[in-house]
Design a protein around this motif. Structure first.
Motif, short mmCIF file in Angstrom:
data_model
loop_
_atom_site.label_atom_id
_atom_site.label_comp_id
_atom_site.label_asym_id
_atom_site.label_seq_id
_atom_site.Cartn_x
_atom_site.Cartn_y
_atom_site.Cartn_z
N ARG A 61 -6.21 -9.18 2.50
CA ARG A 61 -5.60 -10.51 2.53
C ARG A 61 -5.18 -10.81 3.96
O ARG A 61 -4.77 -9.91 4.70
CB ARG A 61 -4.39 -10.58 1.60
CG ARG A 61 -4.73 -10.30 0.14
CD ARG A 61 -3.47 -10.30 -0.70
NE ARG A 61 -2.85 -11.61 -0.71
CZ ARG A 61 -1.55 -11.81 -0.97
NH1 ARG A 61 -0.75 -10.79 -1.22
NH2 ARG A 61 -1.06 -13.04 -0.98
N ARG A 62 -5.25 -12.06 4.36
CA ARG A 62 -4.90 -12.45 5.72
C ARG A 62 -3.42 -12.20 6.02
O ARG A 62 -2.58 -12.21 5.13
CB ARG A 62 -5.20 -13.93 5.96
CG ARG A 62 -6.66 -14.32 5.88
CD ARG A 62 -6.84 -15.76 6.33
NE ARG A 62 -5.81 -16.63 5.75
CZ ARG A 62 -5.34 -17.72 6.35
NH1 ARG A 62 -5.78 -18.08 7.54
NH2 ARG A 62 -4.43 -18.47 5.75
N LEU A 63 -3.14 -12.01 7.31
CA LEU A 63 -1.76 -11.76 7.73
C LEU A 63 -0.85 -12.92 7.36
O LEU A 63 0.29 -12.71 6.93
CB LEU A 63 -1.72 -11.52 9.24
CG LEU A 63 -0.33 -11.28 9.83
CD1 LEU A 63 0.29 -10.01 9.27
CD2 LEU A 63 -0.40 -11.22 11.36
N ARG A 64 -1.32 -14.14 7.54
CA ARG A 64 -0.48 -15.29 7.20
C ARG A 64 -0.07 -15.25 5.73
O ARG A 64 1.08 -15.55 5.39
CB ARG A 64 -1.21 -16.59 7.52
CG ARG A 64 -1.31 -16.88 9.02
CD ARG A 64 -1.87 -18.25 9.28
NE ARG A 64 -1.83 -18.59 10.70
CZ ARG A 64 -1.55 -19.79 11.18
NH1 ARG A 64 -1.29 -20.79 10.34
NH2 ARG A 64 -1.53 -20.02 12.48
N ASP A 65 -0.99 -14.88 4.87
CA ASP A 65 -0.68 -14.82 3.45
C ASP A 65 0.29 -13.68 3.15
O ASP A 65 1.21 -13.84 2.34
CB ASP A 65 -1.96 -14.64 2.63
CG ASP A 65 -2.92 -15.82 2.79
OD1 ASP A 65 -2.43 -16.95 2.98
OD2 ASP A 65 -4.14 -15.60 2.74
N LEU A 66 0.09 -12.54 3.81
CA LEU A 66 0.99 -11.41 3.58
C LEU A 66 2.41 -11.74 4.04
O LEU A 66 3.38 -11.38 3.36
CB LEU A 66 0.49 -10.18 4.33
CG LEU A 66 -0.82 -9.55 3.88
CD1 LEU A 66 -1.08 -8.27 4.66
CD2 LEU A 66 -0.82 -9.28 2.39
N LEU A 71 7.74 -12.54 2.21
CA LEU A 71 9.02 -13.24 2.33
C LEU A 71 9.45 -13.80 0.98
O LEU A 71 10.63 -13.71 0.61
CB LEU A 71 8.91 -14.36 3.36
CG LEU A 71 10.19 -15.17 3.58
CD1 LEU A 71 11.33 -14.29 4.09
CD2 LEU A 71 9.93 -16.32 4.55
N GLY A 72 8.50 -14.35 0.23
CA GLY A 72 8.83 -14.86 -1.10
C GLY A 72 9.33 -13.75 -2.01
O GLY A 72 10.29 -13.94 -2.77
N ARG A 73 8.71 -12.59 -1.91
CA ARG A 73 9.15 -11.45 -2.71
C ARG A 73 10.57 -11.04 -2.31
O ARG A 73 11.40 -10.71 -3.17
CB ARG A 73 8.18 -10.28 -2.52
CG ARG A 73 8.55 -9.03 -3.28
CD ARG A 73 7.62 -7.88 -2.99
NE ARG A 73 6.27 -8.07 -3.51
CZ ARG A 73 5.35 -7.11 -3.54
NH1 ARG A 73 5.63 -5.90 -3.08
NH2 ARG A 73 4.15 -7.37 -4.03
N ASP A 86 12.17 -23.44 1.54
CA ASP A 86 10.75 -23.78 1.51
C ASP A 86 10.01 -22.72 2.32
O ASP A 86 10.12 -22.67 3.55
CB ASP A 86 10.54 -25.17 2.11
CG ASP A 86 9.09 -25.63 2.05
OD1 ASP A 86 8.19 -24.78 2.19
OD2 ASP A 86 8.87 -26.85 1.90
N LEU A 87 9.27 -21.85 1.66
CA LEU A 87 8.61 -20.75 2.35
C LEU A 87 7.66 -21.23 3.43
O LEU A 87 7.60 -20.66 4.53
CB LEU A 87 7.86 -19.87 1.35
CG LEU A 87 8.72 -19.08 0.35
CD1 LEU A 87 7.81 -18.28 -0.58
CD2 LEU A 87 9.69 -18.16 1.07
#
Length: 243
Positions: A61-66, A71-73, A86-87
């Motif tokens: 998975r891309r770094l931006r997605d990780l 952060l959401g987790r 707002d993430l």
């Protein structure tokens, strides 16, 4: 054996890392949720590392997605039910920095005339590294985590960089600022490691130990210029190179 090529980390080594942007995100989360800043930072890093460890090969998975999802987790774990963040807005400045990082002047001097061929090895998305290199006027071969579909210290990024340089593990050194990603990854692949310790952190006494330590890329240049003509064993492992 002489060093004939260099694998080189980018963020934290050639350019300043994103710690200011990350710190701003943590401060915003802390101020909004009431969770202590250090707890946010520690938990976010732990959650990011867990996701990155699993994001290899077909699960990449891309770094931006990780970054966003970890952060959401973190927010969900530390402030369950909180809806005031707002993430996408939170991570936007961090994303922006990845494509516009501030360079270290000594790094630009080093890369203007490197002693040996260089291949960048960076845990970042293709578009962000391409934008950074274009902005800095750098034209170098590079391996991103998106290209290798793995994150350091896993071997694929190192292997692909060796392929691009046409060299083997014994022919190169890898230099970077992270003991975990750079030194551990290089050592595991049988590549000599150079820890670029820009902030003067205490030298490790256990765990991943670098072959050499330098304070910046000027020191790295001194090391490599000596090694172009002489075996690397002529230099004391772990020492700061000043010659």
């Amino acid at each position: 054996m002489a060093i004939r090529g260099l694998l080189l980390d980018f963020y934290g080594t050639v350019v300043h890392d994103d710690e200011d942007a990350v710190d701003a995100v943590c401060a915003r989360v802390a101020a909004t949720t009431g969770v202590p800043h250090d707890e946010v930072a520690h938990t976010w890093w732990r959650d990011y590392c867990a996701l990155a460890d699993d994001a290899q090969g077909s699960s990449y998975r891309r770094l931006r997605d990780l970054a966003r999802d970890s952060l959401g987790r973190t927010v969900a774990a530390l402030a369950p039910g909180h809806r005031g963040l707002d993430l996408d807005e939170l991570v936007a400045p961090m994303y922006a920095y990845w494509s516009t990082p501030d360079p270290y002047p000594d790094a630009l001097t080093f890369l203007a005339d490197p002693p040996v061929p260089v291949c960048l090895v960076s845990d970042v998305d293709d578009a962000d590294l391409a934008a950074s290199l274009d902005r800095l006027g750098l034209d170098l071969p590079a391996v991103t985590s998106e290209r290798s579909r793995a994150y350091k210290p896993a071997a694929p990024s190192f292997d692909l960089a060796l392929e691009l340089l046409g060299l083997g593990p014994d022919d190169v050194a890898h230099a970077g600022d992270s003991l975990t990603s750079d030194v551990t990854g290089a050592n595991a692949r049988g590549i000599r490691s150079v820890w670029v310790n820009r902030t003067g952190r205490p030298a490790p006494t256990r765990g991943p130990l670098p072959t050499w330590t330098v304070p910046d890329l000027a020191g790295l240049g001194d090391l490599l210029r000596g090694d172009v003509a002489a075996p690397v064993t002529a230099l004391r492992p772990g020492a700061v190179s000043t010659t």
